[in-house]
Design a protein around this motif. Structure first.
Motif, PDB file in Angstrom:
ATOM      1  N   THR A   1      46.989  37.646  40.857  1.00 48.35           N
ATOM      2  CA  THR A   1      46.748  38.673  41.892  1.00 48.35           C
ATOM      3  C   THR A   1      47.182  38.261  43.293  1.00 48.35           C
ATOM      4  O   THR A   1      47.144  39.079  44.217  1.00 48.35           O
ATOM      5  N   LYS A   2      47.622  37.015  43.466  1.00 41.22           N
ATOM      6  CA  LYS A   2      47.805  36.516  44.839  1.00 41.22           C
ATOM      7  C   LYS A   2      48.901  37.205  45.631  1.00 41.22           C
ATOM      8  O   LYS A   2      48.888  37.168  46.857  1.00 41.22           O
ATOM      9  N   ASP A   3      49.830  37.862  44.964  1.00 41.55           N
ATOM     10  CA  ASP A   3      50.860  38.603  45.714  1.00 41.55           C
ATOM     11  C   ASP A   3      50.398  40.030  46.033  1.00 41.55           C
ATOM     12  O   ASP A   3      51.088  40.764  46.728  1.00 41.55           O
TER      13      ASP A   3
ATOM     14  N   ILE B   1      38.225  41.691  38.271  1.00 43.31           N
ATOM     15  CA  ILE B   1      38.181  40.415  37.527  1.00 43.31           C
ATOM     16  C   ILE B   1      37.689  40.586  36.089  1.00 43.31           C
ATOM     17  O   ILE B   1      38.011  39.780  35.233  1.00 43.31           O
ATOM     18  N   TYR B   2      36.922  41.642  35.841  1.00 42.27           N
ATOM     19  CA  TYR B   2      36.440  41.872  34.474  1.00 42.27           C
ATOM     20  C   TYR B   2      37.132  43.058  33.810  1.00 42.27           C
ATOM     21  O   TYR B   2      36.590  43.679  32.899  1.00 42.27           O
ATOM     22  N   ALA B   3      38.357  43.365  34.244  1.00 40.22           N
ATOM     23  CA  ALA B   3      39.086  44.493  33.665  1.00 40.22           C
ATOM     24  C   ALA B   3      39.413  44.257  32.189  1.00 40.22           C
ATOM     25  O   ALA B   3      39.516  45.187  31.409  1.00 40.22           O
ATOM     26  N   GLY B   4      39.594  43.012  31.823  1.00 39.10           N
ATOM     27  CA  GLY B   4      39.876  42.694  30.421  1.00 39.10           C
ATOM     28  C   GLY B   4      39.008  41.551  29.938  1.00 39.10           C
ATOM     29  O   GLY B   4      38.529  40.748  30.730  1.00 39.10           O
ATOM     30  N   GLN B   5      38.826  41.483  28.613  1.00 39.87           N
ATOM     31  CA  GLN B   5      37.999  40.415  28.043  1.00 39.87           C
ATOM     32  C   GLN B   5      38.781  39.578  27.038  1.00 39.87           C
ATOM     33  O   GLN B   5      38.249  38.661  26.420  1.00 39.87           O
ATOM     34  N   GLY B   6      40.048  39.913  26.863  1.00 40.84           N
ATOM     35  CA  GLY B   6      40.858  39.194  25.880  1.00 40.84           C
ATOM     36  C   GLY B   6      41.642  38.059  26.518  1.00 40.84           C
ATOM     37  O   GLY B   6      41.419  37.696  27.676  1.00 40.84           O
ATOM     38  N   GLU B   7      42.576  37.500  25.726  1.00 40.74           N
ATOM     39  CA  GLU B   7      43.456  36.442  26.227  1.00 40.74           C
ATOM     40  C   GLU B   7      44.285  36.945  27.419  1.00 40.74           C
ATOM     41  O   GLU B   7      44.745  36.172  28.237  1.00 40.74           O
ATOM     42  N   ASP B   8      44.460  38.280  27.481  1.00 41.77           N
ATOM     43  CA  ASP B   8      45.292  38.877  28.528  1.00 41.77           C
ATOM     44  C   ASP B   8      44.462  39.356  29.728  1.00 41.77           C
ATOM     45  O   ASP B   8      44.872  40.239  30.471  1.00 41.77           O
TER      46      ASP B   8
ATOM     47  N   ALA C   1      43.872  38.178  32.606  1.00 42.43           N
ATOM     48  CA  ALA C   1      44.493  38.052  33.925  1.00 42.43           C
ATOM     49  C   ALA C   1      45.515  39.168  34.144  1.00 42.43           C
ATOM     50  O   ALA C   1      45.630  39.705  35.251  1.00 42.43           O
ATOM     51  N   GLU C   2      46.256  39.514  33.071  1.00 42.19           N
ATOM     52  CA  GLU C   2      47.187  40.653  33.179  1.00 42.19           C
ATOM     53  C   GLU C   2      46.444  41.943  33.477  1.00 42.19           C
ATOM     54  O   GLU C   2      46.886  42.771  34.273  1.00 42.19           O
ATOM     55  N   LYS C   3      45.309  42.136  32.783  1.00 41.09           N
ATOM     56  CA  LYS C   3      44.505  43.347  33.015  1.00 41.09           C
ATOM     57  C   LYS C   3      43.992  43.368  34.457  1.00 41.09           C
ATOM     58  O   LYS C   3      43.946  44.424  35.102  1.00 41.09           O
ATOM     59  N   ALA C   4      43.577  42.202  34.947  1.00 37.46           N
ATOM     60  CA  ALA C   4      43.115  42.116  36.339  1.00 37.46           C
ATOM     61  C   ALA C   4      44.262  42.491  37.283  1.00 37.46           C
ATOM     62  O   ALA C   4      44.068  43.227  38.253  1.00 37.46           O
ATOM     63  N   ARG C   5      45.444  41.973  36.977  1.00 42.51           N
ATOM     64  CA  ARG C   5      46.618  42.297  37.801  1.00 42.51           C
ATOM     65  C   ARG C   5      46.888  43.805  37.802  1.00 42.51           C
ATOM     66  O   ARG C   5      47.200  44.379  38.845  1.00 42.51           O
ATOM     67  N   GLU C   6      46.767  44.422  36.635  1.00 47.67           N
ATOM     68  CA  GLU C   6      47.010  45.881  36.559  1.00 47.67           C
ATOM     69  C   GLU C   6      46.057  46.636  37.491  1.00 47.67           C
ATOM     70  O   GLU C   6      46.471  47.563  38.190  1.00 47.67           O
TER      71      GLU C   6
ATOM     72  N   ASN D   1      38.954  31.563  37.496  1.00 48.34           N
ATOM     73  CA  ASN D   1      39.359  31.858  38.878  1.00 48.34           C
ATOM     74  C   ASN D   1      40.839  31.551  39.116  1.00 48.34           C
ATOM     75  O   ASN D   1      41.544  32.328  39.771  1.00 48.34           O
ATOM     76  N   LYS D   2      41.298  30.421  38.583  1.00 47.50           N
ATOM     77  CA  LYS D   2      42.700  30.047  38.794  1.00 47.50           C
ATOM     78  C   LYS D   2      43.641  31.090  38.189  1.00 47.50           C
ATOM     79  O   LYS D   2      44.628  31.484  38.808  1.00 47.50           O
ATOM     80  N   GLN D   3      43.309  31.537  36.973  1.00 45.73           N
ATOM     81  CA  GLN D   3      44.178  32.536  36.333  1.00 45.73           C
ATOM     82  C   GLN D   3      44.120  33.877  37.084  1.00 45.73           C
ATOM     83  O   GLN D   3      45.130  34.570  37.202  1.00 45.73           O
ATOM     84  N   ILE D   4      42.939  34.235  37.575  1.00 50.00           N
ATOM     85  CA  ILE D   4      42.820  35.472  38.366  1.00 50.00           C
ATOM     86  C   ILE D   4      43.636  35.359  39.658  1.00 50.00           C
ATOM     87  O   ILE D   4      44.365  36.281  40.055  1.00 50.00           O
ATOM     88  N   ILE D   5      43.527  34.210  40.319  1.00 54.85           N
ATOM     89  CA  ILE D   5      44.270  34.011  41.572  1.00 54.85           C
ATOM     90  C   ILE D   5      45.779  34.046  41.305  1.00 54.85           C
ATOM     91  O   ILE D   5      46.533  34.731  42.008  1.00 54.85           O
ATOM     92  N   ASP D   6      46.221  33.328  40.277  1.00 57.68           N
ATOM     93  CA  ASP D   6      47.656  33.338  39.941  1.00 57.68           C
ATOM     94  C   ASP D   6      48.165  34.760  39.690  1.00 57.68           C
ATOM     95  O   ASP D   6      49.280  35.112  40.072  1.00 57.68           O
TER      96      ASP D   6
END
Lengths: 276, 276
Positions: free
Chosen positions: A50-52, A243-250, A252-257, A43-48
């Protein structure tokens, strides 16, 4: 948060996106399982990331309760981590007799009691006025009342005809005797865009929380065509699609995209409607 | 617990009493506040004092959630303390879209996930079939669906006319397509005894969970006159009338006295109906 503050955030961020934090141990990336609290880390990584791009976060309480004590702790820590200028929604779908709903209101609104103070809570209308009123005694806190939901079962009761109205229309009408659009929103599912036209006849000024865009098949343009009002009036939720756009180390980036795609589409809609 | 086991307990104890554990820090006896967990201590003493007189315990989750992490722990420890031959009810009034209701089912039925495994959970019907079905996939676990509640707000929607039926009658009819009386019960409030006659026409064999006797003004004899069936078919809940009967060191004895009064009245009713 007041209605004006919420609209201010929408204008500032050019977004009316709500990110649903329906975070589940069996769906988050596997590499997070090494953390002491994998869901909180997720959750923290997702929030970081996407919060903007969003104006609201919506953890669904079921996804936390199911892990017992630890899950409840994760919900609390997630709430604490949500920036306080972002509208927070406890998607709890509570509702009980008056004295009991008052305890649920304490749960989600009174930080001294529960360590949480969300801006809003989703409430089920079946038990009527006194099951909803206790949530309305907290200043600048919101009830988001279930009206027309996005699941298949909505047809069983919500679409049943009561006199001139369907049940969900009766809910929209009756509940406006309990609170104004400064304290109440409605859940209206996105799987039937044209339904927003009926809802707007009865609730022209209310904010609507719209689940079902993305994983559940709703269409953003269609929803906005019928649902947008002069203060935007829409919070569009996407959970799994972001939130489940990616399953790798990245992940959170995928979620942001994914969040960015929706934010850009929303920006276009807001510009087109002269709301920013 | 199966329906036959529940009826067996009713015959053995000559009681169909459910004790509602709506335990609140501001209402329990003051001398308990010295304990590390006052509500858990209160619940344990109430359970010890009443467990031979009742067939069910019903903690309302709102009274636990409002205390945050500690409250959730108290709910878990209270469930653990309830003897396993006594029917346990998580009065949670949950209900959400299918994948989310599945998580709520894990919360209340899957001990490995949440440390709790209640026999039943109360569920709100507003979202329809797929919001209820996930709770029905657990063997010998029960859904107790809200039909006609005991609060004043029940008139807002539950009594609205849909074709030939009121909404609560529509709920009774439709939900019988989802489960039999071996897996589903209904909440029917006691404030209108004659309403049980209408309910029994639609659900002759189901168990009904009846709140509202006592503090909310319902009448036991009236409820039984219309509601009793060949396997008793009633769980009568009393919360405040029992658990807050005394405020002194002898609060548990006072609770027992109130529970005993109800058990004796119930025994008379069961004998009169040739059910024991």
């Amino acid at each position: 948060m007041t209605k004006e503050q919420l609209f201010g955030q929408i204008q500032k961020k050019r977004s009316f996106l709500c990110v649903g934090l329906d975070s589940s141990l069996d769906k988050i990336p596997k590499h997070l399982l090494k953390y002491e609290n994998p869901i909180l880390e997720f959750n923290k990584q997702i929030i970081d990331a996407t919060k903007d791009l969003c104006v609201a976060y919506k953890p669904n309480t079921a996804f936390y309760e199911c892990y017992g004590k630890k899950g409840w702790e994760t919900l609390i820590e997630t709430w604490k981590y949500i920036p306080k200028d972002i509208f927070s929604i406890a998607d709890a779908k509570r509702g009980d007799i008056g004295n009991t709903s008052a305890m649920y209101a304490e749960t989600f609104f009174n930080e001294q009691s529960s360590e949480m103070s969300f801006d809003s809570v989703t409430v089920a209308p079946y038990m009527g006025s006194d099951s909803v009123m206790p949530f309305l005694t907290f200043k600048n806190k919101w009830v988001i009342l279930l009206a027309l939901t996005s699941n298949s079962g909505h047809a069983d009761f919500q679409l049943q005809q009561i006199g001139e109205d369907k049940l969900f229309e009766k809910v929209l009408k009756t509940s406006q005797q309990w609170a104004t659009d400064k304290q109440m929103m409605y859940v209206v599912g996105a799987t039937r865009g044209a339904a927003f036209s009926d809802v707007r006849k009865l609730a022209p000024n209310h904010f609507l929380l719209v689940p079902g865009v993305g994983a559940q098949g709703g269409d953003l343009q269609e929803v906005c065509k019928y649902g947008l009002n002069s203060q935007c009036g829409l919070l569009i939720n996407s959970s799994r699609g972001i939130i489940y756009a990616g399953q790798g180390e990245d992940f959170a980036e995928k979620a942001r995209e994914e969040a960015l795609k929706l934010q850009k589409e929303m920006e276009g809609i807001l510009v087109g409607a002269n709301l920013v």
